[in-house]
Scaffold this active site. Sequence first.
Site, short mmCIF file in Angstrom:
data_model
loop_
_atom_site.label_atom_id
_atom_site.label_comp_id
_atom_site.label_asym_id
_atom_site.label_seq_id
_atom_site.Cartn_x
_atom_site.Cartn_y
_atom_site.Cartn_z
N HIS A 128 49.98 25.01 33.06
CA HIS A 128 49.12 24.16 33.90
C HIS A 128 48.04 24.98 34.59
O HIS A 128 47.86 24.91 35.80
CB HIS A 128 49.96 23.38 34.92
N HIS A 185 55.38 23.26 45.40
CA HIS A 185 55.09 23.58 43.99
C HIS A 185 56.33 23.17 43.17
O HIS A 185 56.80 22.04 43.26
CB HIS A 185 54.72 25.06 43.91
N LYS A 201 55.72 14.53 54.07
CA LYS A 201 55.23 14.52 52.69
C LYS A 201 56.33 13.93 51.78
O LYS A 201 57.50 14.32 51.89
CB LYS A 201 54.93 15.94 52.22
N MET A 216 58.13 13.96 48.48
CA MET A 216 58.21 14.98 47.43
C MET A 216 58.06 14.36 46.04
O MET A 216 58.61 13.30 45.76
CB MET A 216 59.54 15.72 47.55
N HIS A 240 48.79 15.69 44.11
CA HIS A 240 48.46 16.86 43.30
C HIS A 240 47.07 17.35 43.69
O HIS A 240 46.20 16.54 44.00
CB HIS A 240 48.48 16.52 41.80
N ASP A 259 57.00 16.24 38.77
CA ASP A 259 58.29 16.56 39.39
C ASP A 259 59.06 15.31 39.82
O ASP A 259 60.28 15.37 39.99
CB ASP A 259 58.09 17.48 40.59
C1 SDX Z 1 53.45 21.12 41.04
O1 SDX Z 1 48.95 23.02 40.80
C2 SDX Z 1 49.65 22.63 39.82
O2 SDX Z 1 49.15 22.40 38.75
C3 SDX Z 1 51.12 22.46 40.13
C4 SDX Z 1 51.99 21.78 39.06
C5 SDX Z 1 52.17 22.67 37.84
O3 SDX Z 1 52.46 22.13 36.78
O4 SDX Z 1 52.08 23.89 37.99
O5 SDX Z 1 51.44 20.52 38.66
C6 SDX Z 1 53.43 21.54 39.58
O6 SDX Z 1 53.52 21.97 41.88
C7 SDX Z 1 53.33 19.65 41.40
C8 SDX Z 1 53.23 19.40 42.89
C9 SDX Z 1 54.61 19.32 43.50
N1 SDX Z 1 54.60 19.17 44.96
C10 SDX Z 1 54.98 18.06 45.59
O7 SDX Z 1 55.32 17.04 44.99
C11 SDX Z 1 55.05 18.15 47.09
C12 SDX Z 1 54.40 16.92 47.73
N2 SDX Z 1 52.99 16.94 47.48
C13 SDX Z 1 52.09 17.41 48.41
O8 SDX Z 1 52.49 18.13 49.50
C14 SDX Z 1 50.64 17.62 47.95
O9 SDX Z 1 50.22 16.47 47.31
C15 SDX Z 1 50.36 18.85 47.10
C16 SDX Z 1 50.89 20.13 47.73
C17 SDX Z 1 50.94 18.72 45.69
C18 SDX Z 1 48.82 18.99 46.96
O10 SDX Z 1 48.30 19.33 48.18
P1 SDX Z 1 46.76 19.29 48.55
O11 SDX Z 1 45.90 19.28 47.38
O12 SDX Z 1 46.55 20.40 49.54
O13 SDX Z 1 46.59 17.89 49.26
P2 SDX Z 1 46.87 17.57 50.79
O14 SDX Z 1 48.20 18.02 51.21
O15 SDX Z 1 45.70 18.14 51.58
O16 SDX Z 1 46.82 16.01 50.80
C19 SDX Z 1 45.61 15.24 50.85
C20 SDX Z 1 45.94 13.95 51.54
C21 SDX Z 1 46.54 14.19 52.92
O17 SDX Z 1 46.22 13.04 53.70
P3 SDX Z 1 45.10 13.16 54.85
O18 SDX Z 1 45.58 14.20 55.81
O19 SDX Z 1 43.81 13.57 54.18
O20 SDX Z 1 45.07 11.77 55.45
O21 SDX Z 1 46.93 13.23 50.83
C22 SDX Z 1 48.14 13.14 51.61
C23 SDX Z 1 48.01 14.22 52.68
O22 SDX Z 1 48.76 13.92 53.79
N3 SDX Z 1 49.24 13.49 50.71
C24 SDX Z 1 50.50 13.06 50.87
C25 SDX Z 1 51.19 13.61 49.81
N4 SDX Z 1 50.37 14.34 49.05
C26 SDX Z 1 49.18 14.27 49.61
N5 SDX Z 1 51.06 12.28 51.79
C27 SDX Z 1 52.38 12.05 51.66
N6 SDX Z 1 53.13 12.56 50.64
C28 SDX Z 1 52.54 13.34 49.72
N7 SDX Z 1 53.27 13.83 48.76
#
Ligand code: SDX
Length: 384
Positions: free
Chosen positions: A191, A226, A266, A268, A272, A325
């Site tokens: 990825h 991640h 957040k 889980m 992305h 995930d």
């Molecule tokens: C992987 O990068 C890759 O390619 C990774 C991956 C790979 O194959 O290698 O695809 C694998 O790591 C997948 C991601 C797994 N992680 C999670 O599922 C954890 C939950 N997700 C998040 O914490 C978040 O979405 C991230 C870490 C994945 C991305 O983070 P960003 O890009 O920094 O986005 P952000 O946290 O700044 O969110 C932007 C907005 C925020 O709202 P506002 O403050 O702007 O109002 O979206 C909201 C966030 O609060 N948001 C979420 C959310 N994800 C984003 N709100 C609630 N739950 C969530 N999961």
Amino acid sequence: MTTAPTAAKGLEGVIAGETEICNVEQTSLIYRGYEIADLAANASFEEVAYLLLVGEKPTSSELAAFKAELVAERALPAQVCEFLKGSGDLVNNHNAVPMDILRTGVSILSHLDGDSQDNAPEANLRKSKRLLAQIPTIIGHMQNSIDGRDFVAPDASLSHSANLLKMMTGENPTPEAEKVMDVSLVLYAEHDYNASTFTSRIIASTLGDMHGAVTGAIAALKGKLHGGANEAAMDMLSDIRRDIGPENDTAKITEWMHNAFAEKRKLMGFGHRVYKNGDHRAPILHALGRKAAEARGDEFVKLFELGETVQKIMEDEKNIYPNVDFPCGMTYFTMGIPVPQYTPIFVASRITGWCAHIMEQHANNRLIRPRVAYVGPALRNWKS
Ligand code: SDX
């Protein structure tokens, strides 16, 4: 007057390098030119591993030779087995989790690998194949140690996916379970500049060695933001089940989620950095996992129905989509895999992407060393 440089928080949107290995876009996910849905439908994990590591799709004789090399490398050195014998105690009675055991296992392997200090392309490719073959054995031996059973020897007659499942349980998986595992490994393999791969490239860019770069990548993948999210997603669904009771009551699920939103938790397995309108891999794995659940019975179908309700609420109310995930958690649960092994299994796949990137970095290296914007105190005197 100079303008203070500004930083992109989390390096969002920064183009930090070039790669021939993978392209992650909202519109498509491509491994060396092949679309992910095409690979998931038509390629085995061993074929995808070859594609990533060598650069081209294997011919049938190249594939046969590659598979034979992997089978021959599955056994672990005695010192690693000794460590793994004690891993159950570290997990059951101390503070280790399987990702830590795997990280240490890979680190010990480096002491015993004749190529460990050699970053030449041929040595790197040999090490990539060894790590690919050895990581499932580490996972299997560790799981048996955790469960208080004898180690299960690698089975040369089985594919990478079937062997991984057999070494964890001692039982031959069904063809259906093997297929689900195989596709999940295809989906997880690569990825582009995700956090763990970027970590591995930074280490490689110092001319650090492959085992060191992989060890660092495992540490990066462990985090819940991640790769650790596949375990955390399943834990979250278990929490919801505990709190709402045995039935999938939509009002109770909605209330649970509204509480999470209010507390700014957040969810889980959702969101992305690149995919803002959905992860290409998630629906592929969801469909496979759901089919496996239907074959296993009501309890597992109910889990998927719970996940589907959570997904709908996230999409409708937050416009946030599941990443790979989220269905992975439900799928591996349906397959009976212990939750703390979900992220190690992610490693068993992503090792291919990491090694491809480490080799690409070594082949055309420049030290990765960005600048940072200083926001600390202005200049001051120590004596005054
Ligand atoms: C992987 O990068 C890759 O390619 C990774 C991956 C790979 O194959 O290698 O695809 C694998 O790591 C997948 C991601 C797994 N992680 C999670 O599922 C954890 C939950 N997700 C998040 O914490 C978040 O979405 C991230 C870490 C994945 C991305 O983070 P960003 O890009 O920094 O986005 P952000 O946290 O700044 O969110 C932007 C907005 C925020 O709202 P506002 O403050 O702007 O109002 O979206 C909201 C966030 O609060 N948001 C979420 C959310 N994800 C984003 N709100 C609630 N739950 C969530 N999961």
